[in-house]
Design an enzyme around this catalytic site. Structure first.
Site, short mmCIF file in Angstrom:
data_model
loop_
_atom_site.label_atom_id
_atom_site.label_comp_id
_atom_site.label_asym_id
_atom_site.label_seq_id
_atom_site.Cartn_x
_atom_site.Cartn_y
_atom_site.Cartn_z
CG HIS A 1 -0.27 0.05 2.55
ND1 HIS A 1 0.03 1.22 3.20
CD2 HIS A 1 0.15 -0.95 3.37
CE1 HIS A 1 0.60 0.96 4.36
NE2 HIS A 1 0.69 -0.36 4.49
CB CYS B 1 1.38 -4.08 5.22
SG CYS B 1 -0.11 -4.99 5.63
#
Length: 433
Positions: free
Chosen positions: A305, A324
């Site tokens: 992201h 992440c």
């Protein structure tokens, strides 16, 4: 912008291991904000992917080579505090030459000179490129540390990395994505070459990014972010206790079990009752996921992201996330992923993605053809031409421990998505939350 790969036809040196191609000068990538560019760490132009179908066998072959070097006595080390650069002279320069020749960064017939000349500068740059270091051509603290790692340790890195690839069933194809966690970089691979490489931010040592093999199935524009329970306890509740207006400033809403919004003032923040609610951050520039999320269903609930903290992309050591992977210039990466997937206006372009972001509304774009993606942990690996690369063991996985790191439990939780995951090729259904 990410660095483009370029072919390199440099011949190997005489003796030692096969040299990696000499890396071309890098240009710092630019962040997507045109009005206020943010500095980004330089990134390699090497066209060879970190991972391909032959990485395992190439890495094992390299491991045997380094074992032989270690058994023959290894290589000389340089004294602590050594600084060497172009124009320097002395016996330490000769020691540096001998050290570089043993790995093939310098020809065997160039080990006796005590002058730090252009040939030695190029050899140091080759060494730095193989170790993911800034290619300055000078020996300072970080390069010195890498030079002084024993050959036996390098052998262990290569062996451990190869072992982590055993059992892999990754579906290599014409297009796939590789994230080598210790490199903190994302590679978009086309027809066996790195088409684009992006600076990335990976998980902290206490919240490590996991090894993953799955597929990118969608791109989420202007995603929401659901706050994990762990962060509600560790972050949100303490912030609200100090500043009752914190949730409003961060555009975080509280939702009950029926999805109805709850007034934060009605909760008792001296307790942990907030964990019984869903805390969701609205889309926007300050959203923890930034403005783009790359959907890749997997059991660890991790993904790639954007981020509002783009200043972190300028750092050499980029391990700040909760598992992440954050990607610099993620809109450019999304455009590459969306090739072959048309929108209402036709082919997706970078400008089209920027326009969709500017609309400030949630949009989920499913890829017509999912792209395979692998997150790997390779502290040592070799490419088909014999070039051997090393990275720091940021999670301490190369040395067996009596108490190994537990399976990561605390991760960035995915934005709630309207897209249901497809079944993977092996029939195992992955879920999003």
């Amino acid at each position: 912008m990410p660095t483009k790969a370029a072919p390199n036809g440099s011949p190997p040196p005489a003796g030692g291991l096969v040299l990696p191609p000499k890396a071309a000068a890098t240009t710092p990538a630019q962040a997507p904000e045109k009005a206020a560019p943010t500095p980004i760490a330089s990134i390699s132009q090497d066209p060879r992917p970190t991972l391909d179908a032959s990485t395992f066998i190439n890495t094992m072959r390299a491991a045997w080579t380094y074992k032989r070097i270690a058994e023959a006595g290894g290589w000389p080390s340089l004294p602590a505090g050594t600084v060497l650069k172009s124009g320097d002279k002395g016996p330490l320069v000769a020691t540096l030459r001998q050290r570089l020749a043993l790995e093939g960064d310098l020809p065997d017939n160039a080990t006796t000179s005590i002058v730090f000349d252009t040939e030695l500068t190029s050899a140091v740059k080759r060494f730095q490129a193989r170790h993911g270091l800034p290619e300055s051509g000078a020996v300072r603290a970080r390069t010195l540390d890498a030079l002084n790692v024993p050959a036996l340790t390098r052998h262990r890195q290569l062996t451990a990395s190869a072992q982590r690839l055993t059992g892999s069933t990754f579906a290599f194809g014409d297009r796939y994505v590789v994230v080598n966690i210790p490199s903190a970089a994302v590679e978009a691979v086309e027809r066996g070459q790195v088409a684009r490489r992006y600076v990335a931010i990976a998980g902290k040592a206490d919240r490590p990014s996991p090894i993953v093999e799955t597929r990118v199935t969608a791109v989420n524009i202007n995603p929401t972010w659901t706050v994990p329970v762990s962060l509600i306890k560790k972050d949100i509740i303490p912030h609200v206790r100090k500043d009752p207006a914190y949730l409003e400033k961060m555009k975080i809403r509280i939702l009950d079990a029926k999805g109805q919004e709850v007034d934060p003032k009605t909760l008792d923040w001296s307790t942990e009752n907030a964990v019984n609610y869903t805390l969701r951050q609205d889309p926007g520039a300050i959203n923890s996921l930034g403005q783009i999320r790359i959907d890749m269903p997997n059991k660890h609930a991790v993904y790639m992201h954007d981020t509002p903290k783009k200043q972190l992309f300028a750092q050499d050591a980029r391990f700040h996330s909760s598992g992440c992977v954050r990607v610099a210039d993620v809109a450019d990466f999304a455009e590459w992923l969306l090739r072959g997937t048309n929108g209402q206006a036709g082919v997706w372009t970078k400008d089209g993605i920027d326009t969709a972001i500017a609309a400030a509304t949630r949009q989920d774009i499913r890829l017509d053809k999912p792209v395979p993606v692998a997150w790997v942990y390779l502290t040592g690996y070799a490419t088909a031409d014999g070039a051997v690369h090393f990275r720091d063991d940021v999670y301490g996985l190369d040395t067996p421990k009596s108490n190994p790191l537990p399976e990561p439990q605390v991760m960035d939780v995915p934005a709630t998505a309207s897209i249901k995951p497809k079944r993977l090729e092996d029939g195992a259904k992955m879920t999003t939350r």
